[in-house]
Design a protein around this motif. Structure first.
Motif, short mmCIF file in Angstrom:
data_model
loop_
_atom_site.label_atom_id
_atom_site.label_comp_id
_atom_site.label_asym_id
_atom_site.label_seq_id
_atom_site.Cartn_x
_atom_site.Cartn_y
_atom_site.Cartn_z
N VAL A 159 -38.97 -32.64 -13.94
CA VAL A 159 -39.18 -31.85 -12.73
C VAL A 159 -37.87 -31.23 -12.26
N THR A 160 -36.78 -31.99 -12.32
CA THR A 160 -35.48 -31.46 -11.91
C THR A 160 -35.09 -30.27 -12.79
N ARG A 161 -35.31 -30.39 -14.10
CA ARG A 161 -35.03 -29.28 -15.00
C ARG A 161 -35.88 -28.05 -14.64
N ILE A 162 -37.15 -28.28 -14.34
CA ILE A 162 -38.05 -27.17 -14.00
C ILE A 162 -37.54 -26.43 -12.77
N PHE A 163 -37.24 -27.18 -11.70
CA PHE A 163 -36.84 -26.54 -10.46
C PHE A 163 -35.48 -25.87 -10.56
N LYS A 164 -34.55 -26.47 -11.30
CA LYS A 164 -33.25 -25.83 -11.48
C LYS A 164 -33.40 -24.53 -12.26
N HIS A 165 -34.28 -24.55 -13.27
CA HIS A 165 -34.50 -23.33 -14.05
C HIS A 165 -35.14 -22.26 -13.18
N GLN A 166 -36.13 -22.63 -12.38
CA GLN A 166 -36.77 -21.67 -11.48
C GLN A 166 -35.77 -21.12 -10.48
N ALA A 167 -34.93 -22.00 -9.93
CA ALA A 167 -33.94 -21.56 -8.95
C ALA A 167 -33.00 -20.54 -9.56
N ARG A 168 -32.56 -20.81 -10.79
CA ARG A 168 -31.65 -19.88 -11.46
C ARG A 168 -32.34 -18.54 -11.69
N ASP A 169 -33.61 -18.56 -12.11
CA ASP A 169 -34.32 -17.30 -12.34
C ASP A 169 -34.49 -16.51 -11.05
N PHE A 170 -34.78 -17.22 -9.94
CA PHE A 170 -34.86 -16.55 -8.65
C PHE A 170 -33.54 -15.90 -8.29
N LEU A 171 -32.44 -16.63 -8.49
CA LEU A 171 -31.12 -16.10 -8.15
C LEU A 171 -30.78 -14.88 -9.00
N LEU A 172 -31.07 -14.94 -10.29
CA LEU A 172 -30.78 -13.82 -11.17
C LEU A 172 -31.60 -12.60 -10.78
N SER A 173 -32.87 -12.81 -10.45
CA SER A 173 -33.71 -11.70 -10.02
C SER A 173 -33.24 -11.13 -8.69
N ASP A 174 -32.90 -12.02 -7.76
CA ASP A 174 -32.48 -11.58 -6.43
C ASP A 174 -31.12 -10.89 -6.49
N SER A 175 -30.23 -11.32 -7.40
CA SER A 175 -28.91 -10.72 -7.48
C SER A 175 -28.99 -9.26 -7.92
N GLN A 176 -30.03 -8.92 -8.69
CA GLN A 176 -30.20 -7.55 -9.14
C GLN A 176 -30.67 -6.66 -8.00
N GLU A 177 -31.57 -7.20 -7.17
CA GLU A 177 -32.14 -6.41 -6.08
C GLU A 177 -31.27 -6.44 -4.82
N ASN A 178 -30.50 -7.52 -4.65
CA ASN A 178 -29.71 -7.70 -3.43
C ASN A 178 -28.28 -8.10 -3.77
N SER A 179 -27.63 -7.30 -4.61
CA SER A 179 -26.30 -7.68 -5.08
C SER A 179 -25.26 -7.67 -3.96
N ASP A 180 -25.56 -7.02 -2.85
CA ASP A 180 -24.61 -6.98 -1.74
C ASP A 180 -24.95 -7.97 -0.63
N LYS A 181 -25.89 -8.88 -0.90
CA LYS A 181 -26.33 -9.80 0.14
C LYS A 181 -25.23 -10.78 0.52
N ASN A 182 -24.53 -11.34 -0.47
CA ASN A 182 -23.39 -12.22 -0.22
C ASN A 182 -22.49 -12.23 -1.45
N GLY A 183 -21.35 -12.89 -1.32
CA GLY A 183 -20.36 -12.87 -2.38
C GLY A 183 -20.84 -13.46 -3.69
N LEU A 184 -21.56 -14.60 -3.61
CA LEU A 184 -22.05 -15.23 -4.83
C LEU A 184 -23.08 -14.36 -5.54
N GLN A 185 -23.98 -13.76 -4.77
CA GLN A 185 -24.96 -12.87 -5.38
C GLN A 185 -24.27 -11.71 -6.09
N ALA A 186 -23.22 -11.18 -5.46
CA ALA A 186 -22.49 -10.06 -6.06
C ALA A 186 -21.78 -10.49 -7.35
N SER A 187 -21.24 -11.72 -7.36
CA SER A 187 -20.57 -12.20 -8.57
C SER A 187 -21.56 -12.42 -9.70
N ILE A 188 -22.76 -12.91 -9.38
CA ILE A 188 -23.80 -13.10 -10.39
C ILE A 188 -24.21 -11.74 -10.97
#
Length: 310
Positions: A183-212
């Motif tokens: 379950v931990t692997r599943i949620f970490k993988h989902q979280a990473r996919d959300f972050l990667l998707s969100d970084s493309q659409e909202n790259s200026d939202k915060n510093g970490l998103q912009a670095s991703i």
């Protein structure tokens, strides 16, 4: 998992049904099942009450879902070395285009109760905090996940399978540990996919998103940590700490993961292994082969041949 050993261990020599013949093993807050289908059929319905993890062992399925799939379409092929995670209280329709009497389509599932999921997500909230823009790990369970799984996940599945089918005094403890890790692997993988998707659409939202976003758009270039720190407006130590906490890996590991993921997409289009290797910034074929093997459980040449056969 070796098919012959698995069949002998759980007695699949005499199926009771030709479509989705099921053999199940109950565990604490969880149930493992093996499904075999011996005939080509379409639109077989599968419903999950809790979170349902599915791993292909043999053959091919085509999944149809009206539920959101992270990074995927409503219909998708499901083949060995891939994972599909169904959100709780959802359904998918399944086609079995390659099922035969002598080579059935075989799938392993682990269904995990909502109570156990809640316990694990509460622990993730307390220990890791929410991943960047998300309020809680719990919100991730509202989406399906379809992905190629790593060698680590494959080894975990084999260990978990053995825990379910063995009958010893430590069985339930081993199952509980294995389910928590899955379950931990599943949620970490989902979280990473959300972050990667969100970084493309909202790259200026915060510093970490912009670095991703910068890592994703400069995959073929050597990783420049000083540049990433400037983009994130953080010191080097703070950047590494925040990145690892929210993304679940180091910037270099994320870059390597994305390079291999992109390599798989290019190999699916018929690109050669050597062209893909050097176009994504790998120094040599040996390094590329090693990283690809770690992430996809096979060499890129074998992956390419497998895609051509589907």
């Amino acid at each position: 998992m070796r098919n012959n050993a698995l069949a002998g261990k759980i007695g699949l020599d005499r199926p009771q049904k030709l479509v989705e013949n099921r053999v199940s093993f109950a565990g604490p807050h969880s149930e493992l099942s093996i499904y075999d289908t011996y005939l080509p059929v379409e639109k077989v319905l599968l419903h999950s009450s809790g979170l349902l993890y599915c791993g292909m062992i043999q053959g091919k399925k085509v999944l149809h879902s009206a539920h959101p799939v992270i990074g995927g379409a409503e219909s998708m092929d499901f083949v060995p070395n891939q994972s599909f995670v169904m959100a709780p209280s959802s359904s998918v329709a399944i086609d079995f285009p390659e099922a035969k009497i002598d080579t059935p389509t075989r799938c392993l599932t682990v269904e995990i109760s909502p109570e156990r999921i809640a316990m694990i997500t509460d622990r993730l909230d307390q220990q890791l905090g929410a991943p960047l823009t998300l309020d809680s790990w719990r919100v991730l369970s509202g989406n399906h996940l379809h992905t190629q799984h790593s060698q680590g996940t494959q080894l975990l599945l084999e260990r978990l399978f053995n825990s379910f089918v063995e009958d010893d005094s430590e069985r339930d403890i081993a199952i509980d540990f294995g389910v928590s890790e899955l379950v931990t692997r599943i949620f970490k993988h989902q979280a990473r996919d959300f972050l990667l998707s969100d970084s493309q659409e909202n790259s200026d939202k915060n510093g970490l998103q912009a670095s991703i976003h910068h890592i994703k758009t400069h995959l073929a270039e050597p990783l420049d940590i000083d540049c990433l720190c400037k983009i994130a407006c953080m010191s080097r130590s703070r950047f590494y700490r925040a990145f690892k906490q929210k993304v679940g890996c180091s910037p270099l590991n994320l870059q390597q993961y994305l390079r291999v993921e992109t390599a798989a997409k290019l190999l699916r289009t018929g690109s050669s292994v050597s062209d893909v290797c050097f176009s994504l910034g790998f120094a040599n074929l040996s390094h590329f082969n090693r990283r690809f093997q770690e992430q996809y459980g096979m060499a890129p040449s074998a992956f390419s041949r497998g895609q051509a056969s589907h």
